[in-house]
Each structure stands twice: as C-alpha cells, then as structure tokens.
Design an enzyme around this catalytic site. Sequence first.
Site, PDB file in Angstrom:
ATOM      1  N   ASP A 118     -45.779 -22.522   5.408  1.00  0.00           N
ATOM      2  CA  ASP A 118     -46.322 -22.365   4.063  1.00  0.00           C
ATOM      3  C   ASP A 118     -46.363 -23.318   2.867  1.00  0.00           C
ATOM      4  OD1 ASP A 118     -43.758 -22.534   4.303  1.00  0.00           O
ATOM      5  OD2 ASP A 118     -42.803 -21.064   3.427  1.00  0.00           O
ATOM      6  N   GLU A 148     -15.089 -24.410 -26.705  1.00  0.00           N
ATOM      7  CA  GLU A 148     -14.873 -25.573 -25.632  1.00  0.00           C
ATOM      8  C   GLU A 148     -14.900 -27.022 -26.418  1.00  0.00           C
ATOM      9  OE1 GLU A 148     -14.133 -25.477 -22.750  1.00  0.00           O
ATOM     10  OE2 GLU A 148     -14.585 -27.218 -21.839  1.00  0.00           O
ATOM     11  N   ASP A 149     -15.842 -27.085 -27.410  1.00  0.00           N
ATOM     12  CA  ASP A 149     -15.973 -28.524 -27.779  1.00  0.00           C
ATOM     13  C   ASP A 149     -15.764 -28.776 -29.411  1.00  0.00           C
ATOM     14  OD1 ASP A 149     -17.055 -29.192 -25.425  1.00  0.00           O
ATOM     15  OD2 ASP A 149     -19.138 -29.118 -25.804  1.00  0.00           O
TER      16      ASP A 149
END
Length: 739
Positions: free
Chosen positions: A260, A76-77
């Site tokens: 709760d 990707e990079d």
Amino acid sequence: MIRIEDIIEKVEQNRPQADVELIRRAYLFSALHHRGQKRASGEPYLVHPLAVADILAEMRLDEVSVSTGLLHDVVEDTLVDLDTINDYFGEEITRLVDGLTKIAHISNLSKEKQQAENVRKMVLAMITDVRVVLIKLADRLHNMRTMEFLKPEKRARISQETLDIYAPIAHRLGMGKVRSELEDLSFKNIHPEEYNKLSKEVESRRPELEKKLEKIRSTIIKNLEENEVPFVEVQGRVKRLYSLWKKLKKRKLTIEQVYDLIAARIITPNQRRNCYLALSVIHDIWTPVPERFKDWIAIPRDNLYQSLHTSVIGDGGQAFEVQIRTEEMHYIAEEGVAAHWKYKESNLGRQEDDESLDELRKTVEKLLLPLVETTESNEDSEDFIESLKLDLYPKDVYTFTPMGKIIELPKGASPIDFAYAIHSEVGDTCKGAKINGRIVPLRTKLQNGDVVEIMTSPNSTPSRDWLNHVATSRARTRIRSWIAKQQRKDSVELGRKLLEKEAKKFNVSTKKLFKDEVEIKRIANEYGLGRPEDLMASIGYGKTLPRNVLAKYLGPDKFSKLDPDNKKDSRIESGVKAVKKLIGLGDDAILVKGVDNLLTTRARCCNPIKGEEIVGYISLGKGIVVHNKRCKNVKQLMVNKDRIIDVEWATSDKKEIQSVQLFAKTEDRTGMLAGITNAISDIKTNIRDARARVSNEDEGLIEVTVEVFDKKHLDKVVKSIKNVSGVIDVERINNLKKK
Ligand code: MN
C-alpha cells in the site's frame, strides 16, 4: 499570528448560536496574563494559545472548548489560579483547565519510557470530559509543529511521549488526520536520520509514483462513469512516512514490496451500496489479491473507522491499494470523535448541546474503554454513564515515587498500600509518608498524580490498625501475616514464661526442663503438636495448661510428690495459696506492652487505662485479657485461678491514646455542652464525640468521649469538667459501647 477575529468567524460559521463574547473575554484574559512571556522561538507566548484555539475551531468544537484552548496554559504558566478562572469563566471552563493542568503535571513527572501504557491510562483516568482530550491533542499538535527551536534531546523526549501516548489516543478516537501528523512529526524528531533517508527515498520516486497514481485515478474515474457508479471524488495518496517506516522495519521489506505504498481512494455519496458497486468495478479492472480484501464497512474497526480496502495487481505487476468509503465515513476517518459530535448535532437539529454531548460521551466511552481495560471486572460500567463526567478509570489512582515511577493502586488506597506496592520490606518498616512533599497521616487516601514518599525505620512495624486503611490485598495479606507471625512469637514467649512459673512452683529446674528437648518434644507430640515451640505457643494461647504439661514431664508419682498443693490439708485453701503465689509480685511479672500488643486485650467490661491497677486473665485463644483489678468480673474469673496472671503497664515513652466515655450531670441551662467541651480542649485533650440531652428531672445529661493517655490525664480531664460552673457530677462510663 492568527487573529482572534478569524477564530471567532470560524466558530460563528459552524455554530451560529455560539456565545463568542466568551471567546473574546478568554482571549483578553490570556493575553493579559501571558504578557511578556515568550516561546522558544522568541515569538510572544500568546501565539500558542491562539493556535490551539484555532485548531479547536477547525475541529468545529464549541465556544467553551475554544475559550479553554485560549486559557489552557494560564494556570500552568502564570500566577493565575483556578479560583480566579472560576470567578471569571465559571465552573465548566475551570474544570477543563484543571484537567489540562493535571495532565501537564503527569507529563512532567513521568520519566520512564517503559511506563507509556500506564501514563496513557493515567491520562485517560484524569479526563473527566471529552473536550479535555481534544484540547490536549490540539495543544500537543501545535507544540509538535513548532518544536524546531527546542534542543534535539527535548524534541526527542516530547516526540516519544507523543508517539506513546497522544498518537494512540488520537487513533483510538478515530482522528486519523491528527494521528498521522503527530506520528510523522514524532518520527522526524526521534529518528531524524532515518526520517531524512526514507523521505529522500520516497521523494526521489515521487514523480514516478504521482504518474502512476494519476493513471490509476483516471482509469478508475473512466470505469466508474462507464458503469454509472456514483462517486464524489477519487484521490491518490502515497503512504505516510511513519507508517511506511514501521512496515519496512517490521516486515523487513524493501519499498517495492510494500502493497500500500500508493493507494487510490474513492469517496462515494452517502450510501454504502455505492461502495460495493465501486468495489465490483475495481475488481473488474484489476485482479484483487485475495487475502488482502477487508470490509471495514460491514464490520467497523474498534474506533468506528469504516471503509473497504482492497489490494489489486496493477498494470506493471505492481500491487496497490484501493480504499472505498462514503463521504460521511471519510469525514469520520479524518476527524474521528469531533466528526461524530458534529453529525450528532446536525441530527439533533437545534437541540441544546447537552444531548449531543451525551451521545458523544457514549461514543467516546465505547472508543476509549478498551484502552483502559483492567483485570478487575467492569461490573458498574453502566453506573458511570452519568452527567458530563467521564470517569473512565474509576477504580484506580495513579501515583508516583519521588523518582517518577508510576504506582497504580485501587481507589481508596493509602500510603500503606503504596509502601507495600514498592516492596513488602518497605511496607513492614513504614513509619510515615509524605504526599507532594507534605507529611500526612498514613490513612490519607491517595489522589491521581500524588507523589508519595515513604519514610521507613528499621524499628517500625506494621500495626493492626493499618488493616482499616488499606485497599490492596497485597498490603492486607502482608499485614495479616506479620500479625500472625508476631502473635505466634509472643505466644511462644508467653508460653515459656508460664511454664517456667509453674516449674518453679514444683521446684523443677527450668534450665534442665528447657534443655530436655527430646522430652518436651514427646509431650508436644502427645498433644498432637509437632515442635516444642508449638507446645509453648499452645500454652501461651491458653489452650494447654502449664500444670498439665508439667504432670506429663514429671510422671504421676513425682508430680504428686512435688505438687505444693498436696502438702496442704485443704485442697481449696492450697489452691488459693497457689494463686496468691502466682499473683504475688514476682520479678517475672509479665508486662503489658500496650494496647497494640496482640496477646493483650483490654477487657471491654472495665476498659482499664494506663495507671490503673490491673490484672490479666489468660483467655482461650485470646491471650491475656487485662481487667481493672476492681472490675466486678475479676471476682468471677478468680474461679479459674490458674489462668489469672500478674500484669503491669509497660513503661514506654510512646503515648498511647485511649478513648474513654464520661458522663456529666449538669444544671439545665444553655451553653453547658460548650462550657464542657471548651474546658476539655483548654487542657489540650481531643474530644471524639459529645452530645447533650435533658433528663426527666430537668437535669442536663452530657456524654463526652475523650482521648486520654493514662489515668493521670483522665483525672485531669474529670477535674476540669467538674470545675465548669453548673456541673453537678462526672462519672466514667465503664462499659464501652459497641460501635
Ligand atoms: Mn500548551
């Protein structure tokens, strides 16, 4: 920065047989290619892949996952491509990196928030391996933890995506810890003010809450011990901010009203009866709130979460929750799928990973399938349990408009389906398509993640051929209805022309004839047809003969008086004359508008091609069938002379491609087929099929199917084949073989 050796140590501890050299190589490769890159924080980029790998090692995943964690952003990079990854690390890691890269693309593309559901489905559809999800979650987790250097808008956008897509996936996979962290971090970045306000509110109460929890814990421990109920640990926790915020908002409650807000958790040794024993002790100490008891042990949640939940009224009258589960249940509640994996493995002993992965895959499928539920039936859900692949959504592809809108289509869909999915108008005027910026044929099958751009033109119309390339019923229905409409339009027009022709023969003014709508309507009704238009269509289709219509119009007396045939002595002769007149070149010859035209079809028997002399025969329901004038069948058809019609080739700039089969006799020597195909391609003609055999007389027999535009083109092809040395004769095969 986390050190690679620390990560390796973790992997070695959890998996003594792991090939840690793989991790070292992945580390060096990642360090080399991310060299010089920086994160928004200014740190070296490598910090991120290392952190992701570390999270994966914590999850006790295998060395392949950890290595992929190190490599996940490389494609990707950086300039590295998948082929290079494949050369260095093999197919498995390449597949995982590819999956992660594709998911990264989707995130970049999808801008519309409301499409979260689709994006989630798409992410899942792209996952071919469980580990891809786990690595993606680790990646997202680290990015969420370290987003303080990004601009607030970007933080909010990424956080929203996390909340919409990744937290639900983590939840679904039972990964409670990851999910909680993702949700709280997202909440903080999307609504920073509300987060701060709520966080302050809880913090100001924390000492008091902690004190309460401590008291509850010691009461529980004391009672469990007194009753000799075995337990491993009793924990206390304050509700997480995001889920508290959601509850306050949804139910419009104040903090005090939340049942709760604080909870105690009893972890017991690994037998479920210990849980029920502990439960009875709890219900002995405090009064339970009746409708708030839930047995998730007997009936586990969809994500395989198991636990007993009960709310009780505490000493000061304030309710709180107690959760009871075994150690194993607890581990699974925190780690989800990753825990299943680990458990399966220990159960299998030292078995190879394949089998445990197989088990895991089944678990994941069970977990994820409801997320990708479809309206279509899942008839072959059994079938896709094969190999390591997790084709969760095998029937659909997800594509984008250039604006980033998601269009969901069945697998096998083409740009034509896409066009109709956008709008029927777009489909009807579609003339071409681009996929990811490149012009492609309309028959191209779309892939997940494709960005599709449809080119339209007001003059473009659907083609019958499209029916062979569509996968959606929407497109099919629209194309069919367009064809039917067009066919009817053509037949109405043709019917008018035929009736006009007949009227001229009888010297009836066509103007007057067509003006007389009442009369034509009456005739139409006689044929059981509603409107004059229907009558014309019926004539055009060849169902009603124009001569008969005219007879009804004129009435018997006038008809026979005006009938040109009656003026002749011999009826047979006059018939021929009438035909001649009909065929005789008039100004109103009907043009064949090309093969695509729906009312004209080429006769199979002679397969006429553009430039040849032709004649039309009006065939029942088929419109005009065009024959070669010299076709032997035409003679027989002449019997129905009324149905013979003059046709011409339409002059058009558009070149129509037509397949013609040729048959060459050659000397029996090698290379004949190659010689012929070369000669054909030399004159830039496409060959669709070519095959050679040897006859009994030791002659070579070669059959080629070529694509030609017209007769001239065909003649050229025939000539070029004849010029090949060794060719004895070339013949055209007139009968098109059925395929
Ligand atoms: Mn990343």
